[in-house]
Write a protein that holds these residues in place. Sequence first.
Motif, PDB file in Angstrom:
ATOM      1  N   LEU A  28       0.799  -1.224   0.000  1.00 44.80           N
ATOM      2  CA  LEU A  28       0.000   0.000   0.000  1.00 44.80           C
ATOM      3  C   LEU A  28       0.832   1.275   0.000  1.00 44.80           C
ATOM      4  O   LEU A  28       0.283   2.361  -0.173  1.00 44.80           O
ATOM      5  N   GLN A  29       2.148   1.150   0.179  1.00 40.31           N
ATOM      6  CA  GLN A  29       2.977   2.339   0.363  1.00 40.31           C
ATOM      7  C   GLN A  29       2.920   3.319  -0.799  1.00 40.31           C
ATOM      8  O   GLN A  29       2.829   4.542  -0.574  1.00 40.31           O
ATOM      9  N   PRO A  30       2.924   2.856  -2.068  1.00 44.23           N
ATOM     10  CA  PRO A  30       2.798   3.835  -3.156  1.00 44.23           C
ATOM     11  C   PRO A  30       1.509   4.657  -3.074  1.00 44.23           C
ATOM     12  O   PRO A  30       1.516   5.865  -3.344  1.00 44.23           O
ATOM     13  N   ALA A  31       0.423   4.013  -2.697  1.00 44.12           N
ATOM     14  CA  ALA A  31      -0.850   4.734  -2.576  1.00 44.12           C
ATOM     15  C   ALA A  31      -0.824   5.682  -1.388  1.00 44.12           C
ATOM     16  O   ALA A  31      -1.344   6.803  -1.467  1.00 44.12           O
ATOM     17  N   GLU A  36      -0.861  11.206   0.475  1.00 42.75           N
ATOM     18  CA  GLU A  36      -0.204  12.216   1.303  1.00 42.75           C
ATOM     19  C   GLU A  36       0.300  13.379   0.453  1.00 42.75           C
ATOM     20  O   GLU A  36       0.295  14.528   0.904  1.00 42.75           O
ATOM     21  N   SER A  37       0.702  13.103  -0.795  1.00 39.26           N
ATOM     22  CA  SER A  37       1.140  14.185  -1.689  1.00 39.26           C
ATOM     23  C   SER A  37      -0.022  15.095  -2.065  1.00 39.26           C
ATOM     24  O   SER A  37       0.185  16.232  -2.479  1.00 39.26           O
ATOM     25  N   TRP A  38      -1.243  14.592  -1.933  1.00 37.73           N
ATOM     26  CA  TRP A  38      -2.439  15.403  -2.186  1.00 37.73           C
ATOM     27  C   TRP A  38      -2.892  16.155  -0.936  1.00 37.73           C
ATOM     28  O   TRP A  38      -3.936  16.802  -0.939  1.00 37.73           O
ATOM     29  N   GLY A  39      -2.120  16.034   0.140  1.00 33.40           N
ATOM     30  CA  GLY A  39      -2.463  16.718   1.379  1.00 33.40           C
ATOM     31  C   GLY A  39      -3.420  15.959   2.269  1.00 33.40           C
ATOM     32  O   GLY A  39      -4.002  16.526   3.202  1.00 33.40           O
ATOM     33  N   LEU A  40      -3.591  14.669   2.005  1.00 28.91           N
ATOM     34  CA  LEU A  40      -4.506  13.844   2.785  1.00 28.91           C
ATOM     35  C   LEU A  40      -3.764  13.020   3.832  1.00 28.91           C
ATOM     36  O   LEU A  40      -2.570  12.739   3.688  1.00 28.91           O
ATOM     37  N   ALA A 130     -12.857   3.407  -9.479  1.00 25.67           N
ATOM     38  CA  ALA A 130     -11.544   3.974  -9.783  1.00 25.67           C
ATOM     39  C   ALA A 130     -10.446   3.034  -9.303  1.00 25.67           C
ATOM     40  O   ALA A 130     -10.701   2.028  -8.638  1.00 25.67           O
ATOM     41  N   SER A 131      -9.220   3.393  -9.639  1.00 23.17           N
ATOM     42  CA  SER A 131      -8.054   2.570  -9.313  1.00 23.17           C
ATOM     43  C   SER A 131      -7.901   2.371  -7.810  1.00 23.17           C
ATOM     44  O   SER A 131      -8.250   3.248  -7.013  1.00 23.17           O
ATOM     45  N   MET A 132      -7.349   1.214  -7.442  1.00 24.51           N
ATOM     46  CA  MET A 132      -7.187   0.853  -6.043  1.00 24.51           C
ATOM     47  C   MET A 132      -5.708   0.846  -5.642  1.00 24.51           C
ATOM     48  O   MET A 132      -4.824   0.700  -6.498  1.00 24.51           O
ATOM     49  N   PRO A 133      -5.409   0.981  -4.349  1.00 24.47           N
ATOM     50  CA  PRO A 133      -4.034   1.127  -3.874  1.00 24.47           C
ATOM     51  C   PRO A 133      -3.061   0.043  -4.323  1.00 24.47           C
ATOM     52  O   PRO A 133      -1.910   0.341  -4.629  1.00 24.47           O
ATOM     53  N   VAL A 134      -3.480  -1.219  -4.353  1.00 23.80           N
ATOM     54  CA  VAL A 134      -2.523  -2.285  -4.642  1.00 23.80           C
ATOM     55  C   VAL A 134      -1.964  -2.195  -6.059  1.00 23.80           C
ATOM     56  O   VAL A 134      -0.916  -2.779  -6.351  1.00 23.80           O
ATOM     57  N   VAL A 135      -2.662  -1.466  -6.953  1.00 22.40           N
ATOM     58  CA  VAL A 135      -2.187  -1.346  -8.342  1.00 22.40           C
ATOM     59  C   VAL A 135      -1.938   0.106  -8.736  1.00 22.40           C
ATOM     60  O   VAL A 135      -1.730   0.394  -9.912  1.00 22.40           O
TER      61      VAL A 135
END
Length: 301
Positions: A28-31, A36-40, A130-135
């Motif tokens: 999940l780290q890439p997601a 977090e880069s979006w400020g979340l 929409a796209s999910m964290p694992v991919v």
Amino acid sequence: MNKIPPYLQPGDTVGILCTARYVNTEQLQPAINLFESWGLKVKLGATVGQEWHIFGGNDDLRAQNLSDFFNDPEIKAIVCARGGYGTVRMIDKIDFSGLERTPKWLVGFSDVTVLHSHINSMFEIPTLHASMPVVIDNKTPEAIDSLRKALFGEEISYSFKIDSPFTRKGSAEAVVVGGNLSLLYAIQNSVSEIDVYGKILFIEEVEEWLYNIDRMFWNLKRSGKLQHLAGLIIGGFTQLQDNEIPFGMSYEEIVWEKVKDYDYPVCFGFPAGHFADNRAIKLGEKAILRVGEHVSFMQRA
């Protein structure tokens, strides 16, 4: 009247959990980095790292985790970590009362179709295909940006050139419903079944046998699901399988055979499904679809 969840703002928290197959924190780290880069902020569910057979914890745990996230006032959107299989096993164990009181975006695709359909039909709350964290690290910049736009309440619009002889021109402005064909087929005649009357139906599929696609579309036709649509969007039908003796029809021919006698717009090759360019679609929300020499699709905030 649809109960549109509030769009996200910087500083909001998104929750990531497993409703189907197992996933660990490292996957999940890439997601997490992206959100977090979006400020979340990101809150991981109790199912992350749990393993019961192929699932992210047993059915009770997965249902409880989602129920808890619906009731958690800190979490503003819920992102399913991955699909696979398993959501239908626990759908009837989930407590949706928190979602009814305080609608929030639920994000995912594939097996998450079960939740999209249930929430859209039972509570008239839109969800996000929409796209999910694992991919997420394998998706195109356009797919990732469409997820951001949808979550933060920006207009999403797509335009692409038609690359299929099986297309019917026309336009429609209606609510979009749908998801994965196999899952839509699996939940027919249950409380989670979607109402397609007067709607734009979106369908995608992966790793399915051509004869089974034919069988499922015959079911949709014979049950009247294809007769009164406002429009039909066919997304990715990828990694399809055939027998040693070929079925004899492409998936496009299979679909067209079932819908050729109707009059609503039909397009193939929509950029959503099990591939890199998986664009976001707000299910349970209105869209404007135009099918001509090009296809255009737009959803306002």
